[in-house]
Design an enzyme around this catalytic site. Sequence first.
Site, PDB file in Angstrom:
ATOM      1  N   ASP A 167       0.858  -1.191   0.000  1.00  0.00           N
ATOM      2  CA  ASP A 167       0.000   0.000   0.000  1.00  0.00           C
ATOM      3  C   ASP A 167       0.890   1.235   0.000  1.00  0.00           C
ATOM      4  O   ASP A 167       1.949   1.239   0.632  1.00  0.00           O
ATOM      5  CB  ASP A 167      -0.911   0.010   1.229  1.00  0.00           C
ATOM      6  CG  ASP A 167      -1.986  -1.061   1.173  1.00  0.00           C
ATOM      7  OD1 ASP A 167      -2.327  -1.501   0.064  1.00  0.00           O
ATOM      8  OD2 ASP A 167      -2.474  -1.465   2.250  1.00  0.00           O
ATOM      9  N   ASP A 181      -7.130  -1.638  -4.316  1.00  0.00           N
ATOM     10  CA  ASP A 181      -8.190  -1.315  -3.349  1.00  0.00           C
ATOM     11  C   ASP A 181      -9.176  -0.322  -3.953  1.00  0.00           C
ATOM     12  O   ASP A 181     -10.399  -0.466  -3.796  1.00  0.00           O
ATOM     13  CB  ASP A 181      -7.588  -0.726  -2.072  1.00  0.00           C
ATOM     14  CG  ASP A 181      -6.701  -1.713  -1.337  1.00  0.00           C
ATOM     15  OD1 ASP A 181      -6.908  -2.928  -1.495  1.00  0.00           O
ATOM     16  OD2 ASP A 181      -5.787  -1.262  -0.613  1.00  0.00           O
TER      17      ASP A 181
END
Length: 208
Positions: A167, A181
């Site tokens: 991330d 995501d």
Amino acid sequence: MAKAERITSTPESGPGSGADPGADSEPGAEGGQPVEPDPEPEQKAGRGKRRILALLLVAAVVYALDLGSKLLVVAKLEHHAPVEVIGTLLQFNVIRNRGAAFSMGEALTIFLTIIAATVILVIARIARKLYSLPWAISLGLLLGGAFGNLTDRIFRSPGVFEGAVVDFIAPAHFAVFNLADSAIVCGGILIVILSFRGLDPDGTVHKD
């Protein structure tokens, strides 16, 4: 008397009798000619193939962008100070997330992997009767995002099916996430909108 009967009698068949010579022709034929096949099933099948192609194209673009961005930020930004994109409102800050989207459920890595694989199988099943372009786009977003994070789960450390997802998008006062995501969330929102509007994956519209 016999001659009169022969003159006044009406023949049941033969030339000039008015009988339809094609009456005993192929069932469903008109005038003895075969009926043309209905083109609708062929058109529907062609439309279904185009929708599946659109789904795969969207998924491929999402997957390529997600994978490419992760490779880039890991190579250039990991173990470095966060990079400010819009001051402190938006930064690039690489972290390894063993949980779900937005860093939730870090103790359930292997179960999240199973869920991602199940989502892919469900999408593949739905795609067999897919005739709606909006549904193709939304499922493509889900499929590309699921594949993106599943790739991390399988190939990144600490191990197969337990890998940590990369991330790096870090808005202020919000969880850190990645492009996969974002695609999953956008696809889910689009599916909710389509469902509320009554549009099914097969292109039909229903009203409750």
